[in-house]
Design an enzyme around this catalytic site. Structure first.
Site, PDB file in Angstrom:
ATOM      1  N   HIS A   1      41.560  55.794  38.309  1.00 14.76           N
ATOM      2  CA  HIS A   1      41.932  54.463  38.774  1.00 14.76           C
ATOM      3  C   HIS A   1      41.611  53.412  37.703  1.00 14.76           C
ATOM      4  CE1 HIS A   1      42.133  51.270  42.010  1.00 14.76           C
ATOM      5  NE2 HIS A   1      41.273  50.684  41.185  1.00 14.76           N
ATOM      6  N   GLU A   2      40.410  53.470  37.178  1.00 17.60           N
ATOM      7  CA  GLU A   2      40.011  52.482  36.169  1.00 17.60           C
ATOM      8  C   GLU A   2      40.824  52.635  34.881  1.00 17.60           C
ATOM      9  OE1 GLU A   2      38.046  49.886  36.574  1.00 17.60           O
ATOM     10  OE2 GLU A   2      37.712  50.467  38.657  1.00 17.60           O
TER      11      GLU A   2
ATOM     12  N   HIS B   1      44.158  51.053  35.233  1.00 21.24           N
ATOM     13  CA  HIS B   1      44.035  49.599  35.041  1.00 21.24           C
ATOM     14  C   HIS B   1      44.044  49.266  33.560  1.00 21.24           C
ATOM     15  CE1 HIS B   1      43.319  48.088  39.028  1.00 21.24           C
ATOM     16  NE2 HIS B   1      42.120  48.610  39.200  1.00 21.24           N
TER      17      HIS B   1
ATOM     18  N   HIS C   1      46.184  45.810  42.264  1.00 20.94           N
ATOM     19  CA  HIS C   1      46.227  46.915  43.230  1.00 20.94           C
ATOM     20  C   HIS C   1      47.479  46.827  44.088  1.00 20.94           C
ATOM     21  CE1 HIS C   1      41.745  46.461  42.608  1.00 20.94           C
ATOM     22  NE2 HIS C   1      42.030  47.671  42.165  1.00 20.94           N
TER      23      HIS C   1
HETATM   24 ZN    ZN Z   1      40.934  48.720  40.865  1.00 20.37          ZN
END
Ligand code: ZN
Ligand code: NAG
Ligand code: NAG
Ligand code: NAG
Ligand code: NAG
Ligand code: NAG
Ligand code: NAG
Ligand code: NAG
Ligand code: NAG
Ligand code: NAG
Ligand code: NAG
Length: 663
Positions: free
Chosen positions: A282-283, A286, A365
């Site tokens: 997830h990071e 990003h 998100h």
């Molecule tokens: Zn996030």
């Protein structure tokens, strides 16, 4: 006096606890990224334009689009004047795309880890990087990767005369310049280009301040890993990691970033490899582009530049829908969502989370009500229920920086085929909805792998779904079989799934109300299956019907949609077979792990991420101490909850957030 009225200070304490609980689900990426100044090769004149400080509007007007395009032209011009090397790189870079090579580097101060912690870390990082690089390809950087120095830091005075030969070059050094950092990590000089001072606007005479470093071979993205107990780690309970990117190339593609891993989390007894990998992916997504600070630098490579280099800025990445919700409207994203929801609505952008949006409505998100279960939703659930979905991969494709192998996308189960209105606040309360529920009863998580309880969370704005129970929710785990007599005939084993039922043995007066129960199932065709209850034969269970079972009172409801469909998930024997871990399919198993480099703790530790075996992890219990503490004071919770809601403009909060691990 018998009145149970709570002491005011107790109320205050509970209020505080509730707030902490709600905070722990927050992904702090946007906050962190905002504090980072992003350096590009053209730093001379325009680096601040690429910094994390947003200054543009959500909705680009045509004029803004044109302006940003011209700004880009100016940037590349400035860059080419200043930095011949990067121009050369760009020309060479028109070669084909190849899987992104992510190099990780751990600063020395991070390395005082225990053996166990280091193994946990290494195995999680390797697993993460192998997944990400199997998905994303880039135009590889020829030669060693060298990061840029921020001219605004090393330079006190920059030549600003546009017709001078040394336009945008440094005229006087900043005597107190020390180093470049990436989210608190000091970037070693070997990773950085040199810098020089030009004493005259037109003369080539220069004083070298720093030499070029050697750079990093075979690297397209440099990931600094910082393992520490930062202030952020300590103020956000349960936070595992956060990240930001700090360098980008002239096309805007992030070149380097830092992931901070909260050290205490590595040490936890309830540490889980799969949760860590999920959060790291997830990071990393990003940092690689799925970030609200990067939307306006995404490139449109559909029009005239199929090969990628020099694609114009997109400009129109986000816009408002009819209800004022911000959505991403790029080509692949719209298509992926149309396909997912089975809608031909061409205005169907993919919605961004409104609850963590900035003043322009931008978030990094997806909207949880509509894309729950996506790796890029603001809260991630139990890892076996999270997918690296088509919309997220489409978004990464639409950055223009990557070629994404979208055949590796995992189908998002949530909302499949439900149409363009799925997940809206006006429809989620509909009691006939397959995915949402009302009330607070027990049932089945929509994947049918877990027993669940109908709950909301802060991002669902009052909509509810069956969240996996905090304890022993997995039907497919034999160890969850209760030892005491079970009147409902449950079977916990790998083929078991969750079914709504109120079965109870005929020879008992014990009656069960409808809830989620675990029974065996066996697919016999698409949407066709048999089920087996304890001590019975296999029984046909036609989807949509309720069947009776010999020896039992009550019925079992046979679910439609997911069970025995294309997106039905195999039994997660271990989490590697499931959720985000199945993204690699068989290719992951093909790897001979014994070739993998062995990592030792060296100050300049760098390791190239080949595919490596993940460690098995203990399944861990999610502890909900506050819920337990409050169990006997239900009325109090309700009172406090109401007070909290009143204070916070209707955002719903509940005292339980087992899967809202910090991201
Ligand atoms: Zn996030
Ligand atoms: C800018 O540089 C050019 C060429 O060196 C010079 O002719 C001109 O006078 C300079 N302009 C200013 C405002 O310094
Ligand atoms: C000079 O460098 C120091 C240390 O990097 C920095 O704090 C300071 O702002 C810089 N000064 C100028 C004028 O750029
Ligand atoms: C994409 O992934 C699929 C499935 O793993 C694989 O068969 C295919 O070769 C990959 N395509 C490319 C271009 O890498
Ligand atoms: C999609 O919608 C069309 C028309 O509404 C319907 O005929 C079709 O069966 C749906 N497809 C899926 C996979 O749900
Ligand atoms: C759903 O209905 C309940 C009860 O009427 C209400 O409290 C809640 O706010 C509604 N939720 C939404 C999202 O409309
Ligand atoms: C979960 O179940 C196990 C075994 O039944 C039990 O020992 C444990 O206390 C339970 N934990 C919670 C949080 O309910
Ligand atoms: C009910 O029947 C089941 C299966 O025949 C048996 O195992 C169980 O002991 C019986 N329970 C009672 C209370 O008779
Ligand atoms: C089980 O549930 C069904 C449907 O709600 C109901 O009609 C039936 O009476 C229930 N049976 C028992 C034994 O509780
Ligand atoms: C994996 O590689 C090692 C070392 O080269 C070799 O000894 C082993 O036989 C290989 N295993 C497989 C399954 O190919
Ligand atoms: C990095 O490690 C290698 C191998 O251990 C060593 O030869 C080299 O000197 C180290 N470089 C630095 C800058 O510490």
């Amino acid at each position: 006096m018998l009145s149970p009225s709570p002491h005011p200070s107790l109320l205050l304490l509970l209020l505080l606890l509730l707030r902490l609980q709600s905070a722990c689900g927050r992904c702090v990426f946007d906050e962190v990224q905002r504090s980072v100044r992003v350096v590009t090769p053209s730093a001379g004149s325009t680096s601040s334009k690429n910094s994390g400080m947003d200054d543009s509007q959500t909705v680009f007007t045509a004029a803004e689009q044109a302006r940003s395009f011209h700004q880009h032209i100016r940037q590349t011009r400035g860059a080419s004047r200043q930095c011949l090397q990067s121009q050369r790189e760009m020309r060479q870079a028109t070669t084909d795309m190849a899987p992104i090579r992510i190099h990780t580097w751990i600063p020395q101060e991070s390395l005082t880890l225990s053996e166990v912690d280091r193994e946990r870390l290494e195995s999680a990082i390797k697993h993460t990087v192998s997944i990400v690089s199997s998905l994303l390809s880039v135009r590889r950087i020829p030669g060693p990767l060298l990061l840029s120095r921020d001219i605004n830091k090393y330079c006190k005075f920059i030549w600003r005369n546009t017709s001078a030969a040394n336009y945008n070059r440094c005229g006087r050094a900043n005597g107190s310049y020390r180093d470049e950092t990436c989210l608190d990590v000091v970037i070693p000089d070997e990773h950085l280009r040199g810098c020089a001072v030009f004493h005259h606007p037109d003369s080539d005479v220069r004083t070298e301040l720093r030499r070029d470093g050697v750079g990093l071979d075979d690297t397209d993205f440099l990931l600094y890993l910082h393992i520490q107990n930062s202030h952020r780690c300590s103020i956000e309970p349960g936070m595992l990691a956060y990240a930001a990117h700090c360098q980008a190339d002239t096309q805007g593609r992030p070149l380097a970033g830092t992931v901070v891993i909260c050290r205490e989390q590595l040490r936890q007894e309830r540490y889980r490899h799969d949760t860590t990998v999920q959060i790291l992916i997830h990071e990393l997504f990003h940092v690689l582009g799925f970030s609200r600070t990067l939307f306006r630098t995404w490139r449109d490579c559909y029009q005239t530049h199929p090969a990628g280099v020099g694609c114009p800025l997109h400009g129109w990445v986000t816009n408002l829908d009819d209800t004022g919700h911000v959505r991403i409207y790029t080509q692949s994203v719209v298509r992926a969502l149309q396909e997912h929801l089975n809608s031909t609505d061409h205005r169907l952008g993919a919605p961004l989370e409104n609850l963590d949006a900035d003043f322009r409505g931008l978030s990094s998100h997806w909207e949880a009500r509509i894309l729950l279960g996506s790796i890029m939703a603001a809260t991630l659930g139990e890892p076996s229920t999270v997918q690296i979905d088509q919309m997220t991969l489409a978004a990464l494709q639409d950055t223009g920086w990557y070629s994404v192998n979208r055949s590796r996308a995992q189908s998002l189960v949530w909302g499949q085929g439900e149409g363009a209105l799925f997940g809206s606040l006006s429809t989620c309360n509909d009691s006939t909805s397959f995915y949402f529920c009302t009330g607070s009863g027990l049932g089945c998580h929509y994947h049918h792998l877990h027993k669940g309880e109908c709950q909301s969370d802060p991002y669902l704005e009052g909509c509810r779904f069956y969240k996996p129970l905090a304890n022993a929710s997995e039907c497919w785990k034999e160890e969850n079989q209760p030892e005491s007599v079970d009147w409902s005939g449950e079977i916990y084993q790998s083929e078991s799934r969750c079914f709504f039922s109120n079965l109870s043995r005929e020879n008992t007066t014990h009656r069960v109300s409808v809830a989620g129960h675990c029974y065996r199932h066996r697919c016999t065709g698409r949407h066709r299956y048999l089920i087996q209850v304890l001590d019975t034969d296999w029984l046909d269970c036609p989807p949509g019907s309720a069947i009776e079972v010999p020896g039992y009172a009550g019925v079992v409801f046979c679910p439609e949609k997911i069970l025995c469909s294309q997106t039905d998930h195999a039994t997660p024997l271990n989490s590697q077979d499931h959720g985000i871990f199945s993204v690699l399919g068989s290719s992951f198993a093909d790897v001979n792990y014994s070739h993998a480099p062995h990592i030792t703790a060296k100050p300049n530790l760098t390791f190239d991420m080949d595919l490596l075996s993940p460690e098995p992890w203990e399944s861990a219990k999610v502890i909900v101490p506050i819920l337990l503490a409050l169990a006997s004071a239900l009325s109090l919770i309700i009172a406090v909850g109401a007070a909290y809601k009143a204070l916070h403009g209707g955002v719903r909060v509940h005292a339980e957030a087992p899967d809202l691990l910090g991201l």
